[in-house]
Design a protein around this motif. Structure first.
Motif, mmCIF file in Angstrom:
data_model
loop_
_atom_site.group_PDB
_atom_site.id
_atom_site.type_symbol
_atom_site.label_atom_id
_atom_site.label_comp_id
_atom_site.label_asym_id
_atom_site.label_seq_id
_atom_site.Cartn_x
_atom_site.Cartn_y
_atom_site.Cartn_z
ATOM 1 N N LEU A 73 0.815 -1.213 0.000
ATOM 2 C CA LEU A 73 0.000 0.000 0.000
ATOM 3 C C LEU A 73 0.850 1.266 0.000
ATOM 4 O O LEU A 73 0.478 2.270 -0.606
ATOM 5 C CB LEU A 73 -0.910 0.014 1.234
ATOM 6 N N SER A 74 2.003 1.224 0.668
ATOM 7 C CA SER A 74 2.789 2.443 0.886
ATOM 8 C C SER A 74 3.374 3.013 -0.397
ATOM 9 O O SER A 74 3.671 4.208 -0.452
ATOM 10 C CB SER A 74 3.910 2.170 1.895
ATOM 11 N N VAL A 75 3.576 2.186 -1.416
ATOM 12 C CA VAL A 75 4.148 2.698 -2.665
ATOM 13 C C VAL A 75 3.074 3.234 -3.608
ATOM 14 O O VAL A 75 3.387 3.753 -4.683
ATOM 15 C CB VAL A 75 4.983 1.603 -3.376
ATOM 16 N N LEU A 76 1.804 3.104 -3.226
ATOM 17 C CA LEU A 76 0.713 3.634 -4.027
ATOM 18 C C LEU A 76 0.384 5.060 -3.578
ATOM 19 O O LEU A 76 0.893 5.543 -2.569
ATOM 20 C CB LEU A 76 -0.519 2.734 -3.898
ATOM 21 N N GLU A 77 -0.482 5.728 -4.313
ATOM 22 C CA GLU A 77 -0.848 7.106 -3.985
ATOM 23 C C GLU A 77 -1.489 7.150 -2.598
ATOM 24 O O GLU A 77 -2.543 6.538 -2.362
ATOM 25 C CB GLU A 77 -1.807 7.666 -5.029
ATOM 26 N N PHE A 78 -0.873 7.880 -1.686
ATOM 27 C CA PHE A 78 -1.306 7.878 -0.293
ATOM 28 C C PHE A 78 -2.725 8.412 -0.137
ATOM 29 O O PHE A 78 -3.490 7.923 0.699
ATOM 30 C CB PHE A 78 -0.322 8.708 0.539
ATOM 31 N N GLU A 232 3.557 8.749 2.964
ATOM 32 C CA GLU A 232 3.001 10.051 2.585
ATOM 33 C C GLU A 232 3.829 10.753 1.510
ATOM 34 O O GLU A 232 3.377 11.728 0.908
ATOM 35 C CB GLU A 232 2.890 10.945 3.814
ATOM 36 N N THR A 233 5.045 10.298 1.269
ATOM 37 C CA THR A 233 5.936 10.931 0.302
ATOM 38 C C THR A 233 5.733 10.325 -1.081
ATOM 39 O O THR A 233 5.516 9.121 -1.218
ATOM 40 C CB THR A 233 7.399 10.739 0.735
ATOM 41 N N GLU A 234 5.801 11.143 -2.103
ATOM 42 C CA GLU A 234 5.653 10.669 -3.478
ATOM 43 C C GLU A 234 6.629 9.530 -3.756
ATOM 44 O O GLU A 234 7.837 9.672 -3.534
ATOM 45 C CB GLU A 234 5.896 11.829 -4.458
ATOM 46 N N SER A 235 6.119 8.413 -4.233
ATOM 47 C CA SER A 235 6.934 7.191 -4.319
ATOM 48 C C SER A 235 8.074 7.286 -5.323
ATOM 49 O O SER A 235 9.075 6.576 -5.191
ATOM 50 C CB SER A 235 6.054 5.987 -4.666
ATOM 51 N N THR A 236 7.960 8.162 -6.324
ATOM 52 C CA THR A 236 9.024 8.271 -7.329
ATOM 53 C C THR A 236 9.992 9.414 -7.055
ATOM 54 O O THR A 236 10.861 9.706 -7.880
ATOM 55 C CB THR A 236 8.427 8.436 -8.737
ATOM 56 N N ALA A 237 9.849 10.075 -5.899
ATOM 57 C CA ALA A 237 10.800 11.133 -5.539
ATOM 58 C C ALA A 237 12.195 10.530 -5.388
ATOM 59 O O ALA A 237 12.369 9.466 -4.805
ATOM 60 C CB ALA A 237 10.379 11.800 -4.238
ATOM 61 N N GLN A 238 13.198 11.212 -5.929
ATOM 62 C CA GLN A 238 14.575 10.728 -5.859
ATOM 63 C C GLN A 238 15.217 11.163 -4.540
ATOM 64 O O GLN A 238 15.001 12.274 -4.064
ATOM 65 C CB GLN A 238 15.380 11.258 -7.044
ATOM 66 N N PHE A 266 17.397 5.438 -10.304
ATOM 67 C CA PHE A 266 17.934 6.226 -9.209
ATOM 68 C C PHE A 266 17.426 5.679 -7.875
ATOM 69 O O PHE A 266 16.554 4.807 -7.831
ATOM 70 C CB PHE A 266 17.501 7.694 -9.360
ATOM 71 N N PHE A 267 17.961 6.186 -6.775
ATOM 72 C CA PHE A 267 17.459 5.858 -5.447
ATOM 73 C C PHE A 267 16.161 6.644 -5.247
ATOM 74 O O PHE A 267 16.166 7.863 -5.159
ATOM 75 C CB PHE A 267 18.496 6.233 -4.397
ATOM 76 N N GLU A 268 15.052 5.942 -5.187
ATOM 77 C CA GLU A 268 13.737 6.564 -5.080
ATOM 78 C C GLU A 268 13.014 6.074 -3.829
ATOM 79 O O GLU A 268 13.361 5.044 -3.252
ATOM 80 C CB GLU A 268 12.886 6.256 -6.320
ATOM 81 N N VAL A 269 11.995 6.828 -3.436
ATOM 82 C CA VAL A 269 11.235 6.495 -2.230
ATOM 83 C C VAL A 269 10.666 5.087 -2.316
ATOM 84 O O VAL A 269 10.669 4.344 -1.324
ATOM 85 C CB VAL A 269 10.106 7.525 -2.008
ATOM 86 N N ARG A 270 10.175 4.672 -3.469
ATOM 87 C CA ARG A 270 9.571 3.337 -3.585
ATOM 88 C C ARG A 270 10.586 2.233 -3.321
ATOM 89 O O ARG A 270 10.241 1.198 -2.748
ATOM 90 C CB ARG A 270 8.923 3.160 -4.952
ATOM 91 N N TRP A 271 11.844 2.440 -3.724
ATOM 92 C CA TRP A 271 12.866 1.407 -3.463
ATOM 93 C C TRP A 271 13.219 1.404 -1.978
ATOM 94 O O TRP A 271 13.485 0.341 -1.403
ATOM 95 C CB TRP A 271 14.107 1.654 -4.303
ATOM 96 N N LEU A 272 13.217 2.577 -1.337
ATOM 97 C CA LEU A 272 13.442 2.639 0.105
ATOM 98 C C LEU A 272 12.336 1.897 0.853
ATOM 99 O O LEU A 272 12.605 1.118 1.781
ATOM 100 C CB LEU A 272 13.484 4.099 0.563
ATOM 101 N N LEU A 273 11.089 2.111 0.453
ATOM 102 C CA LEU A 273 9.967 1.436 1.100
ATOM 103 C C LEU A 273 10.081 -0.079 0.975
ATOM 104 O O LEU A 273 9.844 -0.819 1.936
ATOM 105 C CB LEU A 273 8.651 1.929 0.490
#
Length: 328
Positions: A73-78, A232-238, A266-273
């Motif tokens: 769920l976290s990688v989808l639009e919050f 809550e952060t945009e999943s594709t933010a670098q 790149f290192f993105e929020v979705r990969w961190l999640l």
């Protein structure tokens, strides 16, 4: 006033514009602190009402199922919506998570499910009570949906479980020390994106146990809370780096490599999640909960390295100790 939102220190570029404004403002009231390992509401208007239904559920299967569904769920639009669903993990099939909308509604706001799952898991950990449950979700006092934690177990599935119950390992240091040597000698890689990630990308998270034991419940508390906050952060933010708040005696950091690849991925929020969501699974597969180092690869390109270490600070989530995400 929010007491649990992330505080982001951002190096502003054009990419920073996609970070939600409310993530830039965190309460500095140090009095709003939870001392009992439970998670405070991410928004004061949100509440959960947990009713235990009496039937025991396997602890590890429940916690792993919660983490896996939260990761999806976290990688989808919050701020989007999720269909009412009955969800079961393919690797932990003993647990069924049922999401019901308000009065039979087909859809429910995704943020409510993320918050509800995380807060309910923290409560179960706090009281060490792992049972079937009905979790009513309330927004401004109004009922908005229910999450049901139900068993889905047969003898055959019980025998096929991928995750052993590590309650004894967690609570008996001598048993943990018995697996310390063998676990510390090899790395564990987990390949495959989460259910909500772009299926076109192949994500591999590798972990190697490197240090002293850490508490199983501390790890799950950290992972659950981190997924709730970062969602809550945009999943594709670098990203350039991520530093967790110090919570439940666990500190976690991830960094884009200095010799980073000049182009995507790149290192993105979705990969961190996804990496954070894989931490418990990596430790289970390695046979112990210990300090560890991690690497994230996307399509065979290393995009981040990280580590988890134990701390000696009290197990708290404080509004004055916040995450630091640096966005490139």
């Amino acid at each position: 006033m929010r007491v649990s939102s992330l505080l982001l220190y951002i190096s502003f570029t054009s990419a920073a514009a996609i970070i939600p404004h409310n993530l830039l403002n965190s309460s500095q009231n140090a009095g709003n602190v939870t001392l009992n390992n439970s998670i405070v509401a991410p928004d004061p208007n949100f509440e959960v009402d947990v009713s235990y239904l009496g039937a025991k559920v396997p602890m590890i299967s429940y916690l792993m199922s919660t983490v896996q569904y939260l990761t999806n769920l976290s990688v989808l639009e919050f701020s989007g919506y999720t269909t009412a669903i009955s969800w079961t993990s393919t690797t932990n099939p003993q647990i069924r998570i049922v999401v019901l909308g308000e009065r039979g509604a087909t859809f429910i706001e995704r943020r409510f499910i993320v918050w509800g799952l995380g807060m309910a898991a923290a409560r179960m950990i706090d009281v060490k009570k792992f049972e079937t449950a009905s979790i009513n979700l309330l927004w401004c006092g109004d009922y908005v949906g229910t999450i049901m934690i139900l068993p889905r177990i047969t003898k055959q599935l019980e025998n096929q479980s991928h995750c052993p119950d590590l309650t004894q390992v967690s609570s008996q240091p001598s048993m943990l020390q018995n697996v310390h040597g063998s676990a510390n000698e090899s790395a564990c890689s987990i390949t495959g994106g989460g259910g909500g990630s772009d299926p076109k990308h192949n994500v591999t998270v590798t972990g190697r146990l490197t240090g002293p034991p850490v508490d199983l419940f501390d790890v799950f508390l950290f992972v659950t809370r981190a997924l709730m906050d970062i969602a809550e952060t945009e999943s594709t933010a670098q990203l350039d780096q991520y530093h967790s708040p110090i919570a439940a005696n666990i500190a976690v950091s991830f960094f884009a490599p200095v010799d980073r690849h000049p182009g995507p991925p790149f290192f993105e929020v979705r990969w961190l999640l996804e990496a954070i969501g894989k931490i418990p699974e990596i430790m289970i597969k390695n046979g112990a909960f210990q300090e560890a180092m991690f690497s994230i690869e996307v399509d065979s390109v290393r995009v981040a390295d990280g580590y988890l270490e134990g701390t000696k600070l009290p197990a708290i989530w404080s509004s004055s100790v916040n995450s630091n995400i640096s966005v490139s």
